[in-house]
Scaffold this active site. Sequence first.
Site, PDB file in Angstrom:
ATOM      1  N   LYS A 287     -27.264 105.385 -36.482  1.00  0.00           N
ATOM      2  CA  LYS A 287     -28.609 104.902 -36.141  1.00  0.00           C
ATOM      3  C   LYS A 287     -29.616 105.084 -37.295  1.00  0.00           C
ATOM      4  O   LYS A 287     -29.638 104.305 -38.216  1.00  0.00           O
ATOM      5  CB  LYS A 287     -29.100 105.577 -34.872  1.00  0.00           C
ATOM      6  CG  LYS A 287     -28.288 105.184 -33.634  1.00  0.00           C
ATOM      7  CD  LYS A 287     -28.872 105.742 -32.359  1.00  0.00           C
ATOM      8  CE  LYS A 287     -28.052 105.414 -31.141  1.00  0.00           C
ATOM      9  NZ  LYS A 287     -28.336 104.130 -30.526  1.00  0.00           N
TER      10      LYS A 287
ATOM     11  N   ASP B  40     -22.452 115.511 -32.482  1.00  0.00           N
ATOM     12  CA  ASP B  40     -22.736 114.085 -32.599  1.00  0.00           C
ATOM     13  C   ASP B  40     -24.247 113.927 -32.694  1.00  0.00           C
ATOM     14  O   ASP B  40     -24.964 114.032 -31.694  1.00  0.00           O
ATOM     15  CB  ASP B  40     -22.169 113.362 -31.361  1.00  0.00           C
ATOM     16  CG  ASP B  40     -22.549 111.880 -31.314  1.00  0.00           C
ATOM     17  OD1 ASP B  40     -23.405 111.447 -32.109  1.00  0.00           O
ATOM     18  OD2 ASP B  40     -21.977 111.172 -30.460  1.00  0.00           O
TER      19      ASP B  40
ATOM     20  N   PHE C 114     -22.344 110.766 -24.502  1.00  0.00           N
ATOM     21  CA  PHE C 114     -22.091 109.393 -24.978  1.00  0.00           C
ATOM     22  C   PHE C 114     -21.737 109.443 -26.452  1.00  0.00           C
ATOM     23  O   PHE C 114     -22.505 109.949 -27.272  1.00  0.00           O
ATOM     24  CB  PHE C 114     -23.327 108.514 -24.768  1.00  0.00           C
ATOM     25  CG  PHE C 114     -23.067 107.083 -25.159  1.00  0.00           C
ATOM     26  CD1 PHE C 114     -22.380 106.229 -24.310  1.00  0.00           C
ATOM     27  CD2 PHE C 114     -23.476 106.592 -26.393  1.00  0.00           C
ATOM     28  CE1 PHE C 114     -22.125 104.901 -24.677  1.00  0.00           C
ATOM     29  CE2 PHE C 114     -23.223 105.272 -26.764  1.00  0.00           C
ATOM     30  CZ  PHE C 114     -22.538 104.426 -25.900  1.00  0.00           C
TER      31      PHE C 114
HETATM   32  N1  PLP Z   1     -23.238 108.773 -30.307  1.00  0.00           N
HETATM   33  C1  PLP Z   1     -24.458 108.825 -29.765  1.00  0.00           C
HETATM   34  C2  PLP Z   1     -25.067 110.151 -29.451  1.00  0.00           C
HETATM   35  C3  PLP Z   1     -25.175 107.659 -29.493  1.00  0.00           C
HETATM   36  O1  PLP Z   1     -26.384 107.719 -28.936  1.00  0.00           O
HETATM   37  C4  PLP Z   1     -24.576 106.418 -29.808  1.00  0.00           C
HETATM   38  C5  PLP Z   1     -25.277 105.149 -29.519  1.00  0.00           C
HETATM   39  O2  PLP Z   1     -26.171 105.080 -28.711  1.00  0.00           O
HETATM   40  C6  PLP Z   1     -23.300 106.415 -30.380  1.00  0.00           C
HETATM   41  C7  PLP Z   1     -22.672 107.602 -30.627  1.00  0.00           C
HETATM   42  C8  PLP Z   1     -22.626 105.111 -30.734  1.00  0.00           C
HETATM   43  O3  PLP Z   1     -23.197 104.580 -31.867  1.00  0.00           O
HETATM   44  P1  PLP Z   1     -22.947 103.032 -32.242  1.00  0.00           P
HETATM   45  O4  PLP Z   1     -23.567 102.236 -31.147  1.00  0.00           O
HETATM   46  O5  PLP Z   1     -23.609 102.870 -33.573  1.00  0.00           O
HETATM   47  O6  PLP Z   1     -21.474 102.858 -32.308  1.00  0.00           O
END
Ligand code: PLP
Length: 392
Positions: free
Chosen positions: A248, A219, A134
Amino acid sequence: MKPVDYPLNALMQITNRPDLVFVKGEGSWLTDSEGRRYLDFIQGWAVNCLGHSPRVIVDALTSQAATLINCSPAFYNEPSTRLAQMIASSSGLEKVFFANSGAEANEGAIKLARKWGGLHRKGAYKIITFDHGFHGRTLATMSASGKPNWDKLFEPKVPGFPKAELNDLASVKALLADDVVAIMLEPIQGEAGVLPASNEFLQALRELTREQGMLLILDEVQTGIGRTGKLYGFEHSGVRPDILTLGKGIGGGVPLAALVASEAVCCFEPGDQGGTYNGNALMTAVGCAVLETVGAPAFLRRVNEASAVLRAGLTALSEKHGLGEVRGAGLLIALELGRDIGAALVEQARAEGLLLNSPRPATLRFMSALDVSDAEIKQMLEGLDGLLARFK
Ligand code: PLP
């Protein structure tokens, strides 16, 4: 507490929200407009690393708001330059670009890798990503994600994201080609239900990308900033990526994210990347306060102590109620329920003043504040114990 006396339906329905309005937060606790209190083990999906409205963030916001909120990303401002230095020196990667969300940071990582591929790999642009991964909800990050049921949404997708299987090196090698520029993954797949990439797998990917002259992108939007018990999740495997994304926790609840990269990879030229709010002084002042707090060794020691308490408690519950695996790191922990009772359990828990998350039908995910107390963990475990007894 002021009751909410207007309809709630002017917001677009992007999820099925319960009929509650939260009006106050303090540490691990939320209060709704009826005055009911909730013990929060979601914390905005692992966002509020210091809990709700912590003093350090309130102080950073108020003092920065009274000094300088925003000048423009076309000028330096003090908090953004300071935070960039702090991230660069703690991560070992030299360059930082600030964004407003994890998806935007990942979008930047994809652009940077594609630009680098254009310059150094004869136009290679594909990025190998992973099933169940994700990376966000922009078109490119949805395309990079391997979330089940997303493959048919918003077609046509952004091309160039072949999918491999987590912890299966052969599945990665099978996708290698001249037009592949990078491999991108989460050290722990959070939304997939807390599925860790093994240290050996991450080390093998580092070796493979070096050998092939490709980039490794981690990520760490969910795993970064103390969530796994180390400041960065990559410290567990010792695998430093070429590009790292944070979100986050870095903002502790305010919209802040970062694209971080080694100097050698940083090939953006003026005009390639930007955005009105990027490096906003108000948000980056919060980032400085968060990093100063979470980066302290005593703080991370306490995260690991809390993690041990939570794991032990969940393991005991798993044994008592005949459930499955407890996995994860730090304060990103999952409990396998063995049956698809996650959604019903979360709903009942909320009715009883406990906020839990079920990212998969048979999985619970625990993402408390990083400074959650042992007493709060115990209270959550007792509540969960009672619920599990009734969900037999
Ligand atoms: N990458 C990861 C691993 C995530 O867990 C999330 C959100 O849950 C995102 C990217 C996306 O972040 P945002 O919701 O701040 O765009």
